[in-house]
Scaffold this active site. Structure first.
Site, PDB file in Angstrom:
ATOM      1  N   GLY A   1       0.762  -1.249   0.000  1.00  0.00           N
ATOM      2  CA  GLY A   1       0.000   0.000   0.000  1.00  0.00           C
ATOM      3  C   GLY A   1       0.789   1.294   0.000  1.00  0.00           C
TER       4      GLY A   1
ATOM      5  N   GLU B   1       4.147   3.922   6.068  1.00  0.00           N
ATOM      6  CA  GLU B   1       2.913   3.128   5.947  1.00  0.00           C
ATOM      7  C   GLU B   1       1.831   3.914   5.210  1.00  0.00           C
ATOM      8  OE1 GLU B   1       1.298   0.600   5.821  1.00  0.00           O
ATOM      9  OE2 GLU B   1       1.175  -0.595   7.625  1.00  0.00           O
ATOM     10  N   ASP B   2       0.916   3.192   4.582  1.00  0.00           N
ATOM     11  CA  ASP B   2      -0.223   3.871   3.958  1.00  0.00           C
ATOM     12  C   ASP B   2      -1.262   4.265   5.015  1.00  0.00           C
ATOM     13  OD1 ASP B   2      -0.922   1.235   4.479  1.00  0.00           O
ATOM     14  OD2 ASP B   2      -1.784   0.837   2.510  1.00  0.00           O
TER      15      ASP B   2
ATOM     16  N   ASP C   1      -4.584   1.271  11.106  1.00  0.00           N
ATOM     17  CA  ASP C   1      -5.978   0.943  11.408  1.00  0.00           C
ATOM     18  C   ASP C   1      -6.044   0.487  12.873  1.00  0.00           C
ATOM     19  OD1 ASP C   1      -8.650   0.492  10.257  1.00  0.00           O
ATOM     20  OD2 ASP C   1      -8.250  -1.627  10.542  1.00  0.00           O
TER      21      ASP C   1
ATOM     22  N   LYS D   1      -6.643   5.858  11.530  1.00  0.00           N
ATOM     23  CA  LYS D   1      -8.023   5.840  12.034  1.00  0.00           C
ATOM     24  C   LYS D   1      -7.955   5.744  13.559  1.00  0.00           C
ATOM     25  CE  LYS D   1      -9.625   3.057   8.079  1.00  0.00           C
ATOM     26  NZ  LYS D   1     -10.102   1.719   7.679  1.00  0.00           N
TER      27      LYS D   1
ATOM     28  N   PHE E   1     -13.922   2.562   5.426  1.00  0.00           N
ATOM     29  CA  PHE E   1     -13.030   1.843   4.514  1.00  0.00           C
ATOM     30  C   PHE E   1     -12.763   2.684   3.268  1.00  0.00           C
ATOM     31  CE2 PHE E   1     -11.623  -1.108   1.294  1.00  0.00           C
ATOM     32  CZ  PHE E   1     -10.638  -1.798   1.995  1.00  0.00           C
TER      33      PHE E   1
ATOM     34  N   ASP F   1      -6.050  -0.425  -1.347  1.00  0.00           N
ATOM     35  CA  ASP F   1      -6.812  -1.337  -2.192  1.00  0.00           C
ATOM     36  C   ASP F   1      -8.050  -1.885  -1.530  1.00  0.00           C
ATOM     37  OD1 ASP F   1      -5.136  -2.993  -0.370  1.00  0.00           O
ATOM     38  OD2 ASP F   1      -6.143  -4.627  -1.430  1.00  0.00           O
TER      39      ASP F   1
ATOM     40  N   ARG G   1      -5.719   0.665  -6.348  1.00  0.00           N
ATOM     41  CA  ARG G   1      -4.517   1.358  -5.856  1.00  0.00           C
ATOM     42  C   ARG G   1      -4.124   2.522  -6.761  1.00  0.00           C
ATOM     43  NH1 ARG G   1      -2.315  -1.941  -1.838  1.00  0.00           N
ATOM     44  NH2 ARG G   1      -2.513  -4.183  -2.144  1.00  0.00           N
TER      45      ARG G   1
END
Ligand code: IMP
Ligand code: MG
Length: 177
Positions: free
Chosen positions: A46, A101-102, A105, A133, A154, A161, A167
């Site tokens: 990601g 990092e993308d 979570d 998040k 989401f 993705d 992506r």
């Protein structure tokens, strides 16, 4: 609006805003890492888009590599334990590491990964993430560099993705309820 497989997504964060947030993040990092030569490690898959845009805004010397994490059911109560693939040939000792990092979570991925770098003798380990998040965080995690916080939704696009797809979008989209 876009459709990926069985789901519809609507525009959430435009590329222009993403670029501005990354620029502000890069400024902070530029102030902190001047005169150092950290090793950035992009977390595949990601983070490849974010990493590509981020490094072009950094003014300090640095190296960048990419690593991938496989997960398996561990014995721990946290459930999934992530194991690192691809850092064995990297020289981590005494390096300043920045994990790119993308999205964070639950935080479990980073929570498992940071200690692996410390065990390999890194001088410092920081996290630079495009998104986070905060409502979903399940573990204590020190995230020094975060470009944007989002609610518990989401999202896809800009490297993120849904089932391996989406992506490529330059904007970020959120799933329609
Ligand atoms: P964590 O261990 O729960 O923090 O998981 C982080 C990883 O989950 C990210 O690197 C993403 O690959 C994935 N992920 C979490 N939220 C999303 C999302 O909204 N869209 C796409 N991927 C996500
Ligand atoms: Mg990821």
């Amino acid at each position: 609006m876009i459709t990926i497989q069985d789901k519809e997504f609507e525009l959430f964060i435009q590329h222009q805003q993403i670029a501005e947030k990354i620029s502000a993040l890069a400024e902070k990092m530029n102030a902190d890492y001047q005169g150092k030569c950290p090793l950035l490690i992009g977390v595949l898959n990601g983070a490849f888009v974010f990493a590509a845009d981020l490094v072009r805004m950094l003014t300090f010397d640095h190296e960048i590599q990419f690593a991938k994490f496989s997960s398996y059911e561990g014995m721990e109560s946290t459930g999934h334990v992530k194991v690192l693939i691809g850092i064995n040939d990297m020289d981590i000792k005494d390096r300043d590491i920045i994990l790119v990092e993308d999205i964070i979570d639950t935080g479990i991925t980073m929570h498992n990964i940071v200690p692996q770098f410390k065990e390999k003798g890194a001088r410092s380990v920081e996290i630079a993430t495009l998104l986070m998040k905060p409502e979903k965080l399940q573990v204590e995690l020190d995230v020094k560099y975060c470009a944007m916080e989002i609610p518990n939704e989401f999202i896809v696009g800009y490297g993120l993705d849904y089932n391996g797809m989406g992506r490529n979008y330059k904007d970020i989209y959120v799933v329609k309820k």
